[in-house]
Write a protein that holds these residues in place. Structure first.
Motif, mmCIF file in Angstrom:
data_model
loop_
_atom_site.group_PDB
_atom_site.id
_atom_site.type_symbol
_atom_site.label_atom_id
_atom_site.label_comp_id
_atom_site.label_asym_id
_atom_site.label_seq_id
_atom_site.Cartn_x
_atom_site.Cartn_y
_atom_site.Cartn_z
ATOM 1 N N TYR A 290 58.754 34.627 -33.419
ATOM 2 C CA TYR A 290 58.221 34.862 -32.229
ATOM 3 C C TYR A 290 58.428 36.273 -31.621
ATOM 4 O O TYR A 290 59.560 36.820 -31.836
ATOM 5 N N LEU A 291 57.576 36.712 -31.248
ATOM 6 C CA LEU A 291 57.579 38.073 -30.757
ATOM 7 C C LEU A 291 57.069 38.362 -29.118
ATOM 8 O O LEU A 291 55.865 37.879 -28.915
ATOM 9 N N SER A 292 57.997 39.160 -28.355
ATOM 10 C CA SER A 292 57.554 39.038 -27.118
ATOM 11 C C SER A 292 57.443 40.564 -26.775
ATOM 12 O O SER A 292 58.592 41.247 -27.079
ATOM 13 N N TYR A 293 56.547 41.249 -26.096
ATOM 14 C CA TYR A 293 56.378 42.538 -25.794
ATOM 15 C C TYR A 293 56.795 42.624 -24.225
ATOM 16 O O TYR A 293 56.017 42.114 -23.427
ATOM 17 N N HIS A 294 57.810 43.564 -24.030
ATOM 18 C CA HIS A 294 58.152 43.874 -22.650
ATOM 19 C C HIS A 294 58.014 45.256 -22.400
ATOM 20 O O HIS A 294 57.913 45.987 -23.520
ATOM 21 N N SER A 295 58.246 45.849 -21.449
ATOM 22 C CA SER A 295 58.505 47.333 -21.259
ATOM 23 C C SER A 295 59.776 47.412 -20.014
ATOM 24 O O SER A 295 59.619 46.595 -19.099
ATOM 25 N N PHE A 296 60.166 48.456 -20.173
ATOM 26 C CA PHE A 296 60.348 49.569 -21.107
ATOM 27 C C PHE A 296 61.781 50.027 -21.416
ATOM 28 O O PHE A 296 62.700 49.229 -20.784
ATOM 29 N N SER A 297 62.112 50.909 -22.258
ATOM 30 C CA SER A 297 63.259 51.180 -22.831
ATOM 31 C C SER A 297 63.644 51.579 -24.228
ATOM 32 O O SER A 297 64.582 51.980 -24.639
ATOM 33 N N GLU A 298 62.410 51.289 -24.880
ATOM 34 C CA GLU A 298 62.649 51.697 -26.532
ATOM 35 C C GLU A 298 63.412 51.093 -27.307
ATOM 36 O O GLU A 298 64.632 51.559 -27.725
ATOM 37 N N LEU A 299 63.656 49.582 -27.058
ATOM 38 C CA LEU A 299 64.869 48.688 -27.628
ATOM 39 C C LEU A 299 63.933 47.759 -28.468
ATOM 40 O O LEU A 299 62.940 46.971 -28.248
ATOM 41 N N VAL A 300 64.569 47.076 -29.647
ATOM 42 C CA VAL A 300 64.333 45.912 -30.206
ATOM 43 C C VAL A 300 65.536 44.895 -30.084
ATOM 44 O O VAL A 300 66.669 45.046 -30.379
ATOM 45 N N LEU A 301 65.225 44.059 -29.189
ATOM 46 C CA LEU A 301 66.066 42.816 -28.809
ATOM 47 C C LEU A 301 66.245 41.690 -29.696
ATOM 48 O O LEU A 301 64.985 41.347 -30.036
ATOM 49 N N TYR A 302 67.372 41.094 -29.772
ATOM 50 C CA TYR A 302 67.209 39.889 -30.311
ATOM 51 C C TYR A 302 68.299 38.834 -29.908
ATOM 52 O O TYR A 302 69.082 39.183 -28.848
ATOM 53 N N PRO A 303 68.356 37.581 -30.031
ATOM 54 C CA PRO A 303 69.036 36.684 -29.296
ATOM 55 C C PRO A 303 70.538 36.898 -29.476
ATOM 56 O O PRO A 303 70.822 37.496 -30.455
ATOM 57 N N TYR A 304 71.299 36.495 -28.478
ATOM 58 C CA TYR A 304 71.063 35.806 -27.052
ATOM 59 C C TYR A 304 71.137 36.743 -26.133
ATOM 60 O O TYR A 304 71.969 37.763 -26.607
ATOM 61 N N GLY A 305 71.023 35.785 -24.878
ATOM 62 C CA GLY A 305 70.855 36.943 -23.685
ATOM 63 C C GLY A 305 72.575 36.830 -22.977
ATOM 64 O O GLY A 305 72.760 37.643 -22.340
ATOM 65 N N CYS A 306 73.173 35.736 -23.256
ATOM 66 C CA CYS A 306 74.446 35.571 -22.745
ATOM 67 C C CYS A 306 75.399 36.414 -23.303
ATOM 68 O O CYS A 306 75.615 36.330 -24.669
ATOM 69 N N SER A 307 76.289 36.830 -22.660
ATOM 70 C CA SER A 307 77.344 37.797 -23.348
ATOM 71 C C SER A 307 78.232 37.187 -24.429
ATOM 72 O O SER A 307 78.500 35.964 -24.259
ATOM 73 N N GLY A 308 78.285 37.664 -25.324
ATOM 74 C CA GLY A 308 79.071 37.405 -26.693
ATOM 75 C C GLY A 308 78.245 36.493 -27.569
ATOM 76 O O GLY A 308 79.009 36.208 -28.642
ATOM 77 N N SER A 309 77.043 35.870 -27.109
ATOM 78 C CA SER A 309 76.441 34.923 -27.989
ATOM 79 C C SER A 309 75.614 35.571 -28.951
ATOM 80 O O SER A 309 74.653 36.305 -28.626
ATOM 81 N N PHE A 310 75.443 35.003 -30.205
ATOM 82 C CA PHE A 310 74.693 35.419 -31.324
ATOM 83 C C PHE A 310 74.237 34.060 -31.928
ATOM 84 O O PHE A 310 74.824 33.101 -31.936
ATOM 85 N N PRO A 311 72.781 34.007 -32.291
ATOM 86 C CA PRO A 311 72.435 33.080 -33.390
ATOM 87 C C PRO A 311 73.111 32.767 -34.566
ATOM 88 O O PRO A 311 73.772 33.494 -35.030
ATOM 89 N N ALA A 312 72.925 31.586 -34.908
ATOM 90 C CA ALA A 312 73.959 31.409 -36.393
ATOM 91 C C ALA A 312 73.307 32.125 -37.490
ATOM 92 O O ALA A 312 74.162 32.687 -38.280
ATOM 93 N N GLU A 313 72.261 32.619 -37.376
ATOM 94 C CA GLU A 313 71.483 33.496 -38.397
ATOM 95 C C GLU A 313 71.806 35.110 -38.085
ATOM 96 O O GLU A 313 70.927 35.697 -38.346
#
Ligand SMILES: [Zn+2]
Length: 481
Positions: A290-313
Protein backbone atom coordinates in the motif's frame (compact mmCIF):
# COMPACT_ATOMS: atom_id res chain seq x y z
CA UNK A 1 -19.33 10.89 -20.58
CA UNK A 2 -18.04 10.64 -17.03
CA UNK A 3 -18.32 14.42 -16.68
CA UNK A 4 -22.00 14.27 -17.52
CA UNK A 5 -22.52 11.50 -14.96
CA UNK A 6 -20.90 13.58 -12.23
CA UNK A 7 -23.17 16.53 -12.97
CA UNK A 8 -26.25 14.33 -13.02
CA UNK A 9 -25.36 12.64 -9.73
CA UNK A 10 -24.66 15.98 -8.06
CA UNK A 11 -27.99 17.36 -9.25
CA UNK A 12 -29.87 14.35 -7.86
CA UNK A 13 -28.06 14.72 -4.58
CA UNK A 14 -28.85 18.42 -4.22
CA UNK A 15 -32.56 18.08 -4.95
CA UNK A 16 -33.09 14.56 -3.61
CA UNK A 17 -31.11 14.13 -0.44
CA UNK A 18 -31.35 17.56 1.10
CA UNK A 19 -34.97 18.33 0.39
CA UNK A 20 -36.48 21.14 -1.57
CA UNK A 21 -34.94 24.57 -1.20
CA UNK A 22 -31.87 23.51 0.76
CA UNK A 23 -28.45 24.15 -0.69
CA UNK A 24 -25.10 23.16 0.74
CA UNK A 25 -23.20 26.09 2.14
CA UNK A 26 -19.60 26.40 1.00
CA UNK A 27 -17.02 26.45 3.79
CA UNK A 28 -17.05 29.79 5.60
CA UNK A 29 -14.26 31.78 3.95
CA UNK A 30 -11.74 32.48 6.66
CA UNK A 31 -8.60 34.50 6.37
CA UNK A 32 -5.90 31.86 6.22
CA UNK A 33 -2.20 32.55 6.22
CA UNK A 34 0.78 30.38 5.49
CA UNK A 35 3.42 31.18 8.08
CA UNK A 36 6.92 29.67 8.11
CA UNK A 37 8.77 29.37 11.41
CA UNK A 38 12.51 29.54 11.01
CA UNK A 39 14.55 27.09 13.11
CA UNK A 40 17.67 28.58 14.66
CA UNK A 41 20.05 25.68 14.06
CA UNK A 42 20.58 23.65 10.90
CA UNK A 43 19.68 20.51 12.83
CA UNK A 44 16.73 18.44 11.48
CA UNK A 45 15.84 17.35 15.03
CA UNK A 46 15.05 20.97 15.90
CA UNK A 47 12.74 21.13 12.89
CA UNK A 48 10.97 17.90 13.99
CA UNK A 49 10.65 19.29 17.54
CA UNK A 50 9.10 22.56 16.34
CA UNK A 51 6.59 20.67 14.17
CA UNK A 52 5.62 18.41 17.07
CA UNK A 53 5.33 21.37 19.46
CA UNK A 54 3.09 23.35 17.10
CA UNK A 55 0.91 20.27 16.52
CA UNK A 56 0.50 19.92 20.33
CA UNK A 57 -0.50 23.59 20.45
CA UNK A 58 -3.33 22.77 18.04
CA UNK A 59 -1.82 24.31 14.91
CA UNK A 60 -2.48 22.95 11.41
CA UNK A 61 1.15 22.01 10.70
CA UNK A 62 1.43 21.68 6.94
CA UNK A 63 4.96 20.32 6.82
CA UNK A 64 8.56 21.36 6.82
CA UNK A 65 11.59 21.92 4.66
CA UNK A 66 14.62 20.46 6.40
CA UNK A 67 17.01 21.94 3.84
CA UNK A 68 16.24 25.50 4.96
CA UNK A 69 15.07 24.65 8.51
CA UNK A 70 11.49 25.91 8.15
CA UNK A 71 8.19 24.62 9.54
CA UNK A 72 4.95 25.81 7.92
CA UNK A 73 1.55 26.28 9.53
CA UNK A 74 -1.75 27.31 7.95
CA UNK A 75 -3.53 29.56 10.40
CA UNK A 76 -5.89 32.48 10.94
CA UNK A 77 -5.12 35.91 12.41
CA UNK A 78 -5.43 34.66 16.02
CA UNK A 79 -2.91 31.91 15.24
CA UNK A 80 -0.43 34.50 14.03
CA UNK A 81 -0.64 36.36 17.35
CA UNK A 82 -0.25 33.08 19.21
CA UNK A 83 2.94 32.33 17.27
CA UNK A 84 4.23 35.73 18.31
CA UNK A 85 3.30 35.06 21.98
CA UNK A 86 5.16 31.75 21.81
CA UNK A 87 8.25 33.70 20.77
CA UNK A 88 8.64 31.91 17.43
CA UNK A 89 10.26 33.77 14.59
CA UNK A 90 9.35 33.44 10.92
CA UNK A 91 7.64 35.01 7.95
CA UNK A 92 4.38 35.02 6.00
CA UNK A 93 4.30 33.25 2.64
CA UNK A 94 2.23 34.80 -0.13
CA UNK A 95 -0.50 32.45 -1.13
CA UNK A 96 -2.33 32.03 -4.41
CA UNK A 97 -6.10 32.15 -4.17
CA UNK A 98 -6.29 29.15 -6.50
CA UNK A 99 -3.76 26.46 -7.34
CA UNK A 100 -2.39 26.41 -10.91
CA UNK A 101 -5.39 25.31 -13.00
CA UNK A 102 -3.25 22.76 -14.83
CA UNK A 103 -3.27 20.56 -11.70
CA UNK A 104 -6.03 17.91 -11.82
CA UNK A 105 -9.45 18.80 -10.42
CA UNK A 106 -12.23 16.15 -10.22
CA UNK A 107 -13.53 16.72 -13.77
CA UNK A 108 -10.12 16.79 -15.37
CA UNK A 109 -9.09 13.66 -13.46
CA UNK A 110 -12.08 11.77 -14.90
CA UNK A 111 -11.10 12.86 -18.41
CA UNK A 112 -7.48 11.93 -17.79
CA UNK A 113 -8.42 8.41 -16.61
CA UNK A 114 -10.70 7.93 -19.58
CA UNK A 115 -7.87 8.89 -21.92
CA UNK A 116 -5.58 6.31 -20.29
CA UNK A 117 -8.26 3.63 -20.49
CA UNK A 118 -8.76 4.31 -24.22
CA UNK A 119 -5.01 4.10 -24.83
CA UNK A 120 -4.59 0.80 -22.93
CA UNK A 121 -7.99 -0.96 -23.19
CA UNK A 122 -6.60 -4.48 -22.63
CA UNK A 123 -4.79 -3.79 -19.38
CA UNK A 124 -6.80 -1.04 -17.68
CA UNK A 125 -10.28 -0.55 -16.31
CA UNK A 126 -11.92 2.40 -14.54
CA UNK A 127 -13.96 1.46 -11.49
CA UNK A 128 -16.09 3.68 -9.30
CA UNK A 129 -15.12 2.46 -5.82
CA UNK A 130 -17.35 4.88 -3.94
CA UNK A 131 -19.29 8.13 -3.91
CA UNK A 132 -18.24 11.19 -1.91
CA UNK A 133 -20.43 13.12 0.53
CA UNK A 134 -21.46 15.50 -2.26
CA UNK A 135 -22.11 12.72 -4.77
CA UNK A 136 -18.89 12.75 -6.76
CA UNK A 137 -17.50 9.42 -7.99
CA UNK A 138 -14.35 8.13 -6.32
CA UNK A 139 -12.50 6.64 -9.25
CA UNK A 140 -9.91 3.89 -9.38
CA UNK A 141 -7.84 2.76 -12.33
CA UNK A 142 -7.15 -0.97 -12.31
CA UNK A 143 -3.94 -1.85 -14.13
CA UNK A 144 -3.61 -5.59 -14.66
CA UNK A 145 -3.01 -8.10 -17.42
CA UNK A 146 -6.53 -9.32 -16.58
CA UNK A 147 -8.20 -5.88 -16.52
CA UNK A 148 -9.71 -6.21 -19.99
CA UNK A 149 -11.28 -9.60 -19.23
CA UNK A 150 -14.45 -8.57 -17.41
CA UNK A 151 -14.85 -9.66 -13.82
CA UNK A 152 -11.62 -10.91 -12.29
CA UNK A 153 -12.27 -14.55 -11.65
CA UNK A 154 -9.96 -16.39 -9.31
CA UNK A 155 -7.70 -14.02 -7.41
CA UNK A 156 -4.50 -15.91 -6.84
CA UNK A 157 -2.64 -12.65 -7.60
CA UNK A 158 -1.26 -10.12 -5.14
CA UNK A 159 -2.63 -6.56 -5.18
CA UNK A 160 -1.05 -3.19 -4.71
CA UNK A 161 -3.12 -0.13 -3.80
CA UNK A 162 -1.69 3.31 -4.60
CA UNK A 163 -3.61 6.47 -3.63
CA UNK A 164 -3.38 10.25 -3.53
CA UNK A 165 -5.29 13.28 -2.30
CA UNK A 166 -6.58 12.11 1.05
CA UNK A 167 -5.96 15.79 1.85
CA UNK A 168 -7.57 18.20 -0.58
CA UNK A 169 -4.84 20.83 -0.85
CA UNK A 170 -2.08 18.32 -1.74
CA UNK A 171 -2.53 18.89 -5.48
CA UNK A 172 0.70 17.24 -6.62
CA UNK A 173 -0.37 13.84 -5.27
CA UNK A 174 -2.94 12.85 -7.97
CA UNK A 175 -0.30 13.75 -10.55
CA UNK A 176 2.22 11.41 -8.91
CA UNK A 177 -0.30 8.55 -8.68
CA UNK A 178 -1.18 8.95 -12.39
CA UNK A 179 2.55 9.15 -13.10
CA UNK A 180 3.12 5.79 -11.38
CA UNK A 181 0.26 4.18 -13.36
CA UNK A 182 1.76 5.49 -16.60
CA UNK A 183 5.17 4.20 -15.53
CA UNK A 184 3.75 0.67 -15.48
CA UNK A 185 1.65 1.07 -18.62
CA UNK A 186 4.38 2.61 -20.73
CA UNK A 187 7.07 0.36 -19.26
CA UNK A 188 5.09 -2.78 -20.12
CA UNK A 189 5.21 -1.77 -23.82
CA UNK A 190 8.92 -2.51 -24.01
CA UNK A 191 9.89 -4.36 -20.80
CA UNK A 192 9.11 -8.07 -20.67
CA UNK A 193 9.76 -7.93 -16.93
CA UNK A 194 6.98 -5.38 -16.41
CA UNK A 195 4.64 -7.27 -18.76
CA UNK A 196 5.20 -10.33 -16.63
CA UNK A 197 4.49 -8.32 -13.47
CA UNK A 198 1.21 -7.01 -14.94
CA UNK A 199 0.18 -10.61 -15.67
CA UNK A 200 0.76 -11.62 -12.06
CA UNK A 201 -0.34 -8.54 -10.06
CA UNK A 202 -3.36 -6.24 -9.81
CA UNK A 203 -2.58 -2.53 -9.32
CA UNK A 204 -5.29 -0.22 -8.04
CA UNK A 205 -4.58 3.47 -8.55
CA UNK A 206 -6.87 5.93 -6.76
CA UNK A 207 -5.44 9.33 -7.70
CA UNK A 208 -8.05 11.43 -5.88
CA UNK A 209 -9.67 9.84 -2.84
CA UNK A 210 -11.21 13.17 -1.77
CA UNK A 211 -12.84 14.79 -4.84
CA UNK A 212 -15.15 17.09 -2.81
CA UNK A 213 -12.17 18.59 -1.02
CA UNK A 214 -10.43 19.06 -4.36
CA UNK A 215 -13.44 20.97 -5.69
CA UNK A 216 -13.23 23.33 -2.66
CA UNK A 217 -9.50 23.84 -3.27
CA UNK A 218 -10.05 24.82 -6.91
CA UNK A 219 -13.07 27.04 -6.30
CA UNK A 220 -13.00 28.66 -2.87
CA UNK A 221 -10.19 27.78 -0.45
CA UNK A 222 -6.81 26.64 -1.74
CA UNK A 223 -5.70 25.53 1.76
CA UNK A 224 -8.71 23.19 2.41
CA UNK A 225 -7.56 19.82 3.86
CA UNK A 226 -10.59 17.74 4.87
CA UNK A 227 -13.57 16.31 2.97
CA UNK A 228 -16.91 18.14 2.63
CA UNK A 229 -18.88 16.57 5.49
CA UNK A 230 -21.55 19.05 6.58
CA UNK A 231 -23.49 19.42 9.83
CA UNK A 232 -27.26 19.66 10.45
CA UNK A 233 -27.36 23.23 9.19
CA UNK A 234 -25.54 22.13 6.04
CA UNK A 235 -22.46 24.19 6.64
CA UNK A 236 -19.32 22.26 5.79
CA UNK A 237 -16.90 21.47 8.61
CA UNK A 238 -15.19 18.46 7.01
CA UNK A 239 -13.56 15.32 8.40
CA UNK A 240 -9.87 14.50 8.08
CA UNK A 241 -10.22 11.38 5.92
CA UNK A 242 -6.77 10.23 7.03
CA UNK A 243 -7.83 10.11 10.70
CA UNK A 244 -11.05 8.21 10.04
CA UNK A 245 -9.85 4.60 9.46
CA UNK A 246 -10.96 1.84 11.78
CA UNK A 247 -7.52 0.59 12.80
CA UNK A 248 -6.44 2.62 15.89
CA UNK A 249 -9.23 5.17 15.38
CA UNK A 250 -8.83 7.83 18.11
CA UNK A 251 -6.25 5.55 19.78
CA UNK A 252 -3.51 7.97 20.88
CA UNK A 253 -4.53 11.64 20.62
CA UNK A 254 -3.28 11.55 17.05
CA UNK A 255 -6.43 13.33 15.88
CA UNK A 256 -9.06 15.73 17.21
CA UNK A 257 -12.64 15.18 18.38
CA UNK A 258 -13.51 18.80 17.49
CA UNK A 259 -15.21 19.05 14.13
CA UNK A 260 -13.56 22.40 13.39
CA UNK A 261 -10.07 20.95 13.86
CA UNK A 262 -8.03 20.15 10.75
CA UNK A 263 -7.48 16.64 12.13
CA UNK A 264 -11.12 15.90 13.07
CA UNK A 265 -11.47 12.11 13.25
CA UNK A 266 -15.18 12.02 12.35
CA UNK A 267 -18.30 10.99 14.28
CA UNK A 268 -17.37 7.28 14.13
CA UNK A 269 -14.63 5.09 12.70
CA UNK A 270 -15.02 4.87 8.90
CA UNK A 271 -17.97 7.28 9.04
CA UNK A 272 -16.89 8.91 5.77
CA UNK A 273 -17.74 7.58 2.29
CA UNK A 274 -14.18 8.30 1.13
CA UNK A 275 -12.76 6.15 3.95
CA UNK A 276 -15.33 3.43 3.30
CA UNK A 277 -14.40 3.32 -0.40
CA UNK A 278 -10.77 2.50 0.39
CA UNK A 279 -11.60 0.18 3.32
CA UNK A 280 -13.97 -1.84 1.12
CA UNK A 281 -11.56 -2.03 -1.79
CA UNK A 282 -8.86 -3.28 0.59
CA UNK A 283 -11.22 -5.84 2.14
CA UNK A 284 -11.83 -7.23 -1.33
CA UNK A 285 -8.28 -6.94 -2.67
CA UNK A 286 -6.24 -7.69 0.49
CA UNK A 287 -3.28 -5.53 -0.60
CA UNK A 288 0.26 -6.83 -0.11
CA UNK A 289 1.63 -3.35 -0.77
CA UNK A 290 0.00 0.00 0.00
CA UNK A 291 1.47 3.34 -1.07
CA UNK A 292 -0.14 6.65 -0.15
CA UNK A 293 1.03 9.97 -1.57
CA UNK A 294 0.73 13.11 0.55
CA UNK A 295 2.51 16.43 0.71
CA UNK A 296 4.72 17.90 1.99
CA UNK A 297 8.10 17.51 3.80
CA UNK A 298 10.09 15.03 1.64
CA UNK A 299 9.63 12.01 3.90
CA UNK A 300 9.18 8.25 3.52
CA UNK A 301 6.86 7.34 6.40
CA UNK A 302 6.21 3.82 7.64
CA UNK A 303 3.87 2.47 10.35
CA UNK A 304 2.73 3.12 12.97
CA UNK A 305 1.41 6.55 13.87
CA UNK A 306 1.20 6.19 17.67
CA UNK A 307 4.27 6.96 19.78
CA UNK A 308 6.67 4.07 20.26
CA UNK A 309 4.81 1.61 18.03
CA UNK A 310 6.20 -0.36 15.08
CA UNK A 311 4.84 -3.24 13.00
CA UNK A 312 6.10 -6.73 13.83
CA UNK A 313 7.99 -6.66 10.50
CA UNK A 314 9.90 -3.57 11.65
CA UNK A 315 13.30 -4.72 10.32
CA UNK A 316 12.02 -5.26 6.80
CA UNK A 317 9.95 -2.07 6.74
CA UNK A 318 12.77 0.09 8.11
CA UNK A 319 15.44 -1.26 5.81
CA UNK A 320 13.25 -0.89 2.73
CA UNK A 321 12.22 2.65 3.75
CA UNK A 322 15.92 3.55 3.99
CA UNK A 323 16.64 2.13 0.53
CA UNK A 324 13.69 3.98 -0.97
CA UNK A 325 14.45 7.30 0.75
CA UNK A 326 18.01 7.19 -0.61
CA UNK A 327 16.51 7.01 -4.12
CA UNK A 328 14.52 10.21 -3.58
CA UNK A 329 16.66 13.35 -3.77
CA UNK A 330 15.11 16.48 -2.26
CA UNK A 331 13.75 19.16 -4.59
CA UNK A 332 16.61 21.43 -3.51
CA UNK A 333 19.10 18.89 -4.85
CA UNK A 334 20.82 18.60 -1.47
CA UNK A 335 20.28 15.36 0.46
CA UNK A 336 17.46 12.81 0.23
CA UNK A 337 14.03 12.13 1.70
CA UNK A 338 14.09 11.15 5.38
CA UNK A 339 12.66 7.74 6.44
CA UNK A 340 10.80 7.24 9.74
CA UNK A 341 7.44 6.78 11.45
CA UNK A 342 4.97 9.69 11.72
CA UNK A 343 5.57 9.90 15.49
CA UNK A 344 9.35 10.10 14.93
CA UNK A 345 9.32 12.69 12.15
CA UNK A 346 6.04 14.59 12.70
CA UNK A 347 3.62 13.89 15.55
CA UNK A 348 1.25 11.15 16.70
CA UNK A 349 -1.26 10.07 14.08
CA UNK A 350 -4.17 7.66 14.62
CA UNK A 351 -6.84 6.25 12.31
CA UNK A 352 -4.62 6.72 9.24
CA UNK A 353 -4.77 4.63 6.06
CA UNK A 354 -1.17 3.40 6.27
CA UNK A 355 -1.71 1.97 9.77
CA UNK A 356 -4.98 0.44 8.57
CA UNK A 357 -3.43 -1.39 5.62
CA UNK A 358 -0.53 -2.66 7.71
CA UNK A 359 -2.54 -3.60 10.81
CA UNK A 360 -5.60 -5.03 9.03
CA UNK A 361 -4.08 -6.71 5.97
CA UNK A 362 -0.39 -7.17 6.78
CA UNK A 363 0.50 -4.94 3.82
CA UNK A 364 3.90 -3.43 3.34
CA UNK A 365 2.77 0.19 3.70
CA UNK A 366 4.45 3.53 3.07
CA UNK A 367 3.33 7.15 2.98
CA UNK A 368 5.31 9.59 0.86
CA UNK A 369 5.32 13.28 1.75
CA UNK A 370 6.36 14.91 -1.53
CA UNK A 371 7.84 18.39 -2.20
CA UNK A 372 8.35 21.31 0.19
CA UNK A 373 4.98 23.05 -0.25
CA UNK A 374 1.40 22.05 -1.01
CA UNK A 375 1.11 23.70 -4.40
CA UNK A 376 4.55 24.06 -5.96
CA UNK A 377 4.98 25.52 -9.46
CA UNK A 378 3.44 23.12 -11.99
CA UNK A 379 6.86 22.78 -13.59
CA UNK A 380 7.86 20.63 -10.60
CA UNK A 381 5.41 17.92 -11.68
CA UNK A 382 7.76 16.19 -14.15
CA UNK A 383 10.81 16.00 -11.84
CA UNK A 384 8.61 14.86 -8.92
CA UNK A 385 7.14 12.02 -10.97
CA UNK A 386 10.58 11.13 -12.35
CA UNK A 387 12.18 10.65 -8.94
CA UNK A 388 9.18 8.72 -7.57
CA UNK A 389 9.24 6.41 -10.58
CA UNK A 390 12.56 4.97 -9.41
CA UNK A 391 11.34 4.59 -5.83
CA UNK A 392 8.08 2.95 -6.96
CA UNK A 393 9.81 0.43 -9.22
CA UNK A 394 12.28 -0.38 -6.46
CA UNK A 395 9.46 -1.23 -4.04
CA UNK A 396 7.68 -3.26 -6.73
CA UNK A 397 10.84 -5.19 -7.52
CA UNK A 398 11.53 -5.95 -3.85
CA UNK A 399 7.92 -6.91 -3.20
CA UNK A 400 7.71 -9.18 -6.25
CA UNK A 401 10.93 -10.99 -5.38
CA UNK A 402 10.09 -11.57 -1.74
CA UNK A 403 6.49 -12.68 -2.11
CA UNK A 404 5.16 -15.77 -0.41
CA UNK A 405 1.81 -16.93 -1.78
CA UNK A 406 -0.08 -19.44 0.33
CA UNK A 407 -3.00 -21.31 -1.17
CA UNK A 408 -5.20 -23.29 1.20
CA UNK A 409 -7.70 -25.76 -0.25
CA UNK A 410 -9.71 -28.85 0.57
CA UNK A 411 -7.74 -31.91 -0.51
CA UNK A 412 -10.87 -33.84 -1.48
CA UNK A 413 -12.91 -31.18 -3.30
CA UNK A 414 -10.18 -28.69 -4.29
CA UNK A 415 -12.47 -25.96 -2.88
CA UNK A 416 -10.70 -22.94 -1.36
CA UNK A 417 -10.55 -22.92 2.44
CA UNK A 418 -10.80 -19.98 4.80
CA UNK A 419 -7.78 -20.10 7.10
CA UNK A 420 -5.75 -18.06 9.56
CA UNK A 421 -2.01 -17.88 9.04
CA UNK A 422 0.68 -17.26 11.64
CA UNK A 423 4.44 -16.88 11.23
CA UNK A 424 6.57 -17.71 14.26
CA UNK A 425 8.73 -14.60 13.91
CA UNK A 426 5.89 -12.13 13.25
CA UNK A 427 4.27 -11.47 16.60
CA UNK A 428 1.44 -8.91 16.61
CA UNK A 429 1.77 -6.45 19.50
CA UNK A 430 -0.39 -3.56 18.34
CA UNK A 431 -3.84 -5.05 17.89
CA UNK A 432 -3.18 -6.23 14.34
CA UNK A 433 -5.76 -8.55 12.80
CA UNK A 434 -4.66 -12.15 12.13
CA UNK A 435 -3.45 -12.86 8.58
CA UNK A 436 -6.19 -14.69 6.69
CA UNK A 437 -6.89 -16.16 3.28
CA UNK A 438 -9.20 -14.42 0.78
CA UNK A 439 -12.36 -15.92 -0.72
CA UNK A 440 -10.24 -17.90 -3.18
CA UNK A 441 -8.13 -19.39 -0.37
CA UNK A 442 -5.04 -17.25 -1.07
CA UNK A 443 -2.85 -15.13 1.18
CA UNK A 444 0.10 -13.11 -0.14
CA UNK A 445 2.82 -11.85 2.17
CA UNK A 446 6.10 -10.07 1.55
CA UNK A 447 8.83 -11.52 3.77
CA UNK A 448 12.51 -10.83 4.26
CA UNK A 449 14.86 -13.66 3.27
CA UNK A 450 15.12 -16.23 6.08
CA UNK A 451 13.46 -19.27 7.65
CA UNK A 452 9.88 -19.06 8.83
CA UNK A 453 7.69 -21.44 10.73
CA UNK A 454 4.13 -21.14 9.38
CA UNK A 455 0.95 -22.33 11.09
CA UNK A 456 -2.20 -22.62 8.96
CA UNK A 457 -5.52 -23.18 10.76
CA UNK A 458 -9.02 -23.40 9.32
CA UNK A 459 -12.11 -22.40 11.27
CA UNK A 460 -13.26 -26.05 11.39
CA UNK A 461 -10.08 -27.14 13.18
CA UNK A 462 -7.89 -28.41 10.34
CA UNK A 463 -4.28 -27.32 10.65
CA UNK A 464 -0.85 -27.62 9.09
CA UNK A 465 2.62 -26.56 10.17
CA UNK A 466 5.35 -25.85 7.63
CA UNK A 467 8.84 -24.41 7.60
CA UNK A 468 9.74 -22.29 4.60
CA UNK A 469 12.95 -20.68 3.51
CA UNK A 470 12.64 -17.35 1.69
CA UNK A 471 15.65 -16.73 -0.57
CA UNK A 472 14.79 -13.50 -2.36
CA UNK A 473 12.55 -15.16 -4.92
CA UNK A 474 8.78 -15.61 -4.94
CA UNK A 475 7.34 -18.85 -3.63
CA UNK A 476 4.03 -20.65 -3.71
CA UNK A 477 3.07 -22.77 -0.71
CA UNK A 478 0.12 -25.07 -1.45
CA UNK A 479 -1.64 -26.40 1.59
CA UNK A 480 -4.11 -29.22 1.04
CA UNK A 481 -6.19 -29.95 4.14
ZN1 LIG B 1 -1.68 14.76 3.73
Amino acid sequence: MIKATVLAVTAVFLTGSLGFGQVLQPPIPQATFRFRIQATSGNPSEVFAIARYLNKQGFDVSGYDVTVGQVEVVTGASGLSKIQELGLVGFLVTQELRPDSRYLNPDRLAEKLQGIQLTYPQITRIERIGTSNQGRPILALLVSGKAGHGRLMSKGRPSMIIDGLHHAREVMTPEVVIGMAETLLQGAQYSEGLQDVLNRWDFWFIPMLNPDGSQIVFTSNSMWRKNARSDERNSIHGVDVNRNYTFKWRACNGSSTSKWSETYSGAAAASEPETQALVQLAEKERPSVYLSYHSFSELVLYPYGCSGSFPAERLMVESLAKEVAAKLPRDSGGGSYIPGTPWQLLYDVDGDSMGHMSGTHGALAFTFEVNTEFQPPYELKAPTIAKHRGAFLHILHRADNNMLTIRVFDGATQAPLSARIQFDSIVPRNGELPFRTDVDGYFHKILMPGRYGVLIQTSDGRRAEKVIEMRGERQLLEISL
